[in-house]
Design an enzyme around this catalytic site. Sequence first.
Site, PDB file in Angstrom:
ATOM      1  N   SER A  22     -16.133  14.740  17.457  1.00 60.96           N
ATOM      2  CA  SER A  22     -17.304  15.607  17.339  1.00 60.96           C
ATOM      3  C   SER A  22     -18.008  15.772  18.683  1.00 60.96           C
ATOM      4  O   SER A  22     -18.388  16.890  19.077  1.00 60.96           O
ATOM      5  CB  SER A  22     -18.276  15.038  16.308  1.00 60.96           C
ATOM      6  OG  SER A  22     -17.691  14.985  15.027  1.00 60.96           O
ATOM      7  N   ARG A  26     -18.164  19.359  21.484  1.00 56.40           N
ATOM      8  CA  ARG A  26     -19.410  19.876  22.026  1.00 56.40           C
ATOM      9  C   ARG A  26     -19.445  19.772  23.544  1.00 56.40           C
ATOM     10  O   ARG A  26     -19.867  20.716  24.230  1.00 56.40           O
ATOM     11  CB  ARG A  26     -20.588  19.111  21.398  1.00 56.40           C
ATOM     12  CG  ARG A  26     -20.771  19.430  19.909  1.00 56.40           C
ATOM     13  CD  ARG A  26     -21.540  18.336  19.174  1.00 56.40           C
ATOM     14  NE  ARG A  26     -21.891  18.708  17.811  1.00 56.40           N
ATOM     15  CZ  ARG A  26     -21.063  18.652  16.776  1.00 56.40           C
ATOM     16  NH1 ARG A  26     -19.814  18.226  16.949  1.00 56.40           N
ATOM     17  NH2 ARG A  26     -21.461  19.013  15.571  1.00 56.40           N
ATOM     18  N   GLY A  71     -11.782  23.358  11.936  1.00 49.88           N
ATOM     19  CA  GLY A  71     -12.952  24.093  11.492  1.00 49.88           C
ATOM     20  C   GLY A  71     -14.079  24.040  12.501  1.00 49.88           C
ATOM     21  O   GLY A  71     -14.827  25.014  12.676  1.00 49.88           O
ATOM     22  N   ARG A  99     -10.944  28.742   4.895  1.00 51.11           N
ATOM     23  CA  ARG A  99     -12.221  28.039   4.941  1.00 51.11           C
ATOM     24  C   ARG A  99     -13.365  29.015   5.234  1.00 51.11           C
ATOM     25  O   ARG A  99     -13.188  30.015   5.923  1.00 51.11           O
ATOM     26  CB  ARG A  99     -12.167  26.894   5.958  1.00 51.11           C
ATOM     27  CG  ARG A  99     -11.260  25.769   5.480  1.00 51.11           C
ATOM     28  CD  ARG A  99     -11.115  24.657   6.478  1.00 51.11           C
ATOM     29  NE  ARG A  99     -12.359  23.901   6.657  1.00 51.11           N
ATOM     30  CZ  ARG A  99     -12.440  22.818   7.431  1.00 51.11           C
ATOM     31  NH1 ARG A  99     -11.355  22.378   8.076  1.00 51.11           N
ATOM     32  NH2 ARG A  99     -13.570  22.182   7.560  1.00 51.11           N
ATOM     33  N   SER A 169     -26.131  17.325   6.730  1.00 46.94           N
ATOM     34  CA  SER A 169     -25.383  16.819   7.890  1.00 46.94           C
ATOM     35  C   SER A 169     -26.177  17.006   9.177  1.00 46.94           C
ATOM     36  O   SER A 169     -25.625  17.323  10.234  1.00 46.94           O
ATOM     37  CB  SER A 169     -24.012  17.497   8.002  1.00 46.94           C
ATOM     38  OG  SER A 169     -23.199  17.184   6.913  1.00 46.94           O
ATOM     39  N   ASP A 282     -17.686  13.007   5.985  1.00 46.38           N
ATOM     40  CA  ASP A 282     -16.358  12.592   6.441  1.00 46.38           C
ATOM     41  C   ASP A 282     -16.035  11.146   6.084  1.00 46.38           C
ATOM     42  O   ASP A 282     -14.872  10.736   6.130  1.00 46.38           O
ATOM     43  CB  ASP A 282     -16.223  12.782   7.957  1.00 46.38           C
ATOM     44  CG  ASP A 282     -16.048  14.244   8.337  1.00 46.38           C
ATOM     45  OD1 ASP A 282     -15.707  15.054   7.455  1.00 46.38           O
ATOM     46  OD2 ASP A 282     -16.263  14.584   9.513  1.00 46.38           O
ATOM     47  N   LYS A 309     -12.667  21.241   2.912  1.00 46.74           N
ATOM     48  CA  LYS A 309     -12.112  20.608   4.113  1.00 46.74           C
ATOM     49  C   LYS A 309     -10.605  20.860   4.169  1.00 46.74           C
ATOM     50  O   LYS A 309     -10.097  21.800   3.568  1.00 46.74           O
ATOM     51  CB  LYS A 309     -12.431  19.114   4.102  1.00 46.74           C
ATOM     52  CG  LYS A 309     -13.910  18.796   4.197  1.00 46.74           C
ATOM     53  CD  LYS A 309     -14.460  19.094   5.588  1.00 46.74           C
ATOM     54  CE  LYS A 309     -15.882  18.578   5.751  1.00 46.74           C
ATOM     55  NZ  LYS A 309     -16.361  18.765   7.140  1.00 46.74           N
ATOM     56  N   ARG A 355      -7.812  12.412   7.008  1.00 46.84           N
ATOM     57  CA  ARG A 355      -8.704  11.367   6.494  1.00 46.84           C
ATOM     58  C   ARG A 355      -8.205  10.778   5.175  1.00 46.84           C
ATOM     59  O   ARG A 355      -8.467   9.608   4.886  1.00 46.84           O
ATOM     60  CB  ARG A 355     -10.130  11.904   6.359  1.00 46.84           C
ATOM     61  CG  ARG A 355     -10.714  12.300   7.706  1.00 46.84           C
ATOM     62  CD  ARG A 355     -12.219  12.424   7.694  1.00 46.84           C
ATOM     63  NE  ARG A 355     -12.686  12.996   8.949  1.00 46.84           N
ATOM     64  CZ  ARG A 355     -12.878  12.301  10.070  1.00 46.84           C
ATOM     65  NH1 ARG A 355     -12.643  10.995  10.087  1.00 46.84           N
ATOM     66  NH2 ARG A 355     -13.295  12.907  11.166  1.00 46.84           N
ATOM     67  N   LYS A 381      -4.085  15.325  13.684  1.00 43.01           N
ATOM     68  CA  LYS A 381      -5.239  16.222  13.785  1.00 43.01           C
ATOM     69  C   LYS A 381      -6.388  15.565  14.525  1.00 43.01           C
ATOM     70  O   LYS A 381      -7.117  16.225  15.272  1.00 43.01           O
ATOM     71  CB  LYS A 381      -5.683  16.651  12.388  1.00 43.01           C
ATOM     72  CG  LYS A 381      -6.766  17.718  12.393  1.00 43.01           C
ATOM     73  CD  LYS A 381      -7.065  18.196  10.992  1.00 43.01           C
ATOM     74  CE  LYS A 381      -7.924  19.455  11.031  1.00 43.01           C
ATOM     75  NZ  LYS A 381      -9.232  19.247  11.635  1.00 43.01           N
TER      76      LYS A 381
END
Length: 400
Positions: A22, A26, A71, A99, A169, A282, A309, A355, A381
């Site tokens: 994550s 960014r 995503g 999605r 979130s 998650d 997801k 996951r 992934k």
Amino acid sequence: MSIVKINGSALNGRAVIPPSKSAAHRALICSFLAGGGTVKPIIDSKDMQATVGIIKALQNGESVLNCIESGSTLRFMIPVAAALGKSVTFVGEGRLPQRPIGEYLELLPMHNVAVESDGGLPLTISGKLKNGSYEVAGDVSSQYITGLLLALANLEGDSAIILTTPLQSKPYVDMTVKIMNDFGVKVTETDFGYLIHGGQSFHKMDYTVEGDWSQAAFFLVAGAINGDVTVDGLDTNTTQGDKGILDVLVAFGAKFEINENSVRCVKSALKGAVVDATDIPDLVPIISVLAAFSEGQTVIKGAERLRYKESDRIESVVENLKLIGADVTETEDGMIINGGKELHSAELKGYNDHRIVMAFSIAGLFLDGETVIDDANSINKSYPSFFEDYNSIGGKADVL
């Protein structure tokens, strides 16, 4: 098709988890908008390949941008490309074309960007994004908010993101604001959402990506059920929402200790708990495994977005839990698990979902016999070295 065979064992030792996916998404985008600097460490996962690949494609003037199955990459880069005035087509693989991107299909045309889409991918955009007020639902995906924040700071005028529903979130948006601030761009949180002053510049810098709490959760849960695991490389002052695994462990009665850059979790007497997954969606697959090996009832709620997801993660988790003998009931926004039942090995489905594969590889540690999970390579992934790290501290996983 790849499968992994898991035989019972216990994890004992130290694991260094990969950098935060994550945070890396960014930081890479901020670095791109800054026009230089390094971002590291970066692992060669499919999600990272997606963001790095799209940045390179934009730098090279390419018109087709492949988000692979990420995503985050898709929802972050659509408004960023629009803010740069790019005429491009976004494509993807797996479940990504299905999605949701509906928020952008409504918002972008209101701000000077033409869109062509049948509701998903491929999506073609053209025109340069204009500043202004952006009304966005906060309970669909925080990724829309992050994408807009990254994009709107590049425009000349001021902009406002107005949340029409409460933001779920939120820690993911907090992370975005923090990393943008690291790169010299200010975002102001307001009573209605966020205010972004236009004309700001991202600063060139060399950025170090912190460790990933969402990946740490798999090993910490293994320690709590029946092991002694120390996870290194963690920032205990992080804005990552998935640091919430520590609150979950407390609720279940797990014993752990926090050191400067690590957390150690050991075998504990576990009891069920009520978990609101609104800010930690998650973590639901691995929390469900923790619940199955705990005494008493666990209620997981607030996870309805998991249905969109890489798989429908509520359904995927419930089906696999049933296959190993767990007492579990699916609900609209989560599940109810009555722990303490006698569980057994089984042939499980990975649902091409990283996951799901990782969570049930942890479950397989504590089951008699051999547990087999398909789609094992889906871990590429986000965490390609997962099984190497798993085996290095006592796991018995054989990927075929």
